[in-house]
Design a protein around this motif. Sequence first.
Motif: not given
Length: 202
Positions: A168-192
């Motif tokens: 998708t030729r990501p820009d800096s904002r897209a990379w931020g969303r990429f990392v944010g999505g991973g952080a949310i998923a890992i956070g949910w996993f740790v929570l459960i």
Amino acid sequence: MHYPLIPLQGPRAPGRVTCCVAGCANATETRATMDRTWRIMDHTVREPRWITALIYVGAGLFLLALLVSAVMEPSIRVLHSLQALIYVAVIVLARRHNAWGYGAGALMAAFWNYMNLFVTNFIAAGVHQAWALVTGHGVTRPDLLIGAYAGLGHFLLIIGCLIAFIRTRPDSRAWGRFVGGGAIAIGWFVLIIATVGRQYLP
């Protein structure tokens, strides 16, 4: 003959200068958004099917691992049901070529594989059981076999999500969303794990 000089343009009012600057900024932002939209649309049209297959097969293998282990061990059914939501979300978001979904898939899979390769030996034990099955020596621990195809599914998911996202030729904002999505998923996993999967805590 002398002709008087007539100014072509009078002095600009401060308000007009501000509006011009703001308008240029808005135009630049709009153009950047349109460029990115066209890149995503072009990527959507031309994305090879094997990339999508990597994501779907990878997530599907791990969902199968969650289902089989939940059938074999009823005490973890709630945990695995909640964990499965991550991969359902990844599949849905990946269909929309969404950076949040790509990040959730790649980083969650990388985190789980890291934990089960270097903190526990779940994947290694699963590979050992799979090798015993292939070579005809018999499987002594069918429950550990799950680790082999769960880890394989995650490796496929990591590769698929990374390639699809980079295309998708990501820009800096897209990379931020990429990392944010991973952080949310890992956070949910740790929570459960902390709430309904305490048997996995040391």
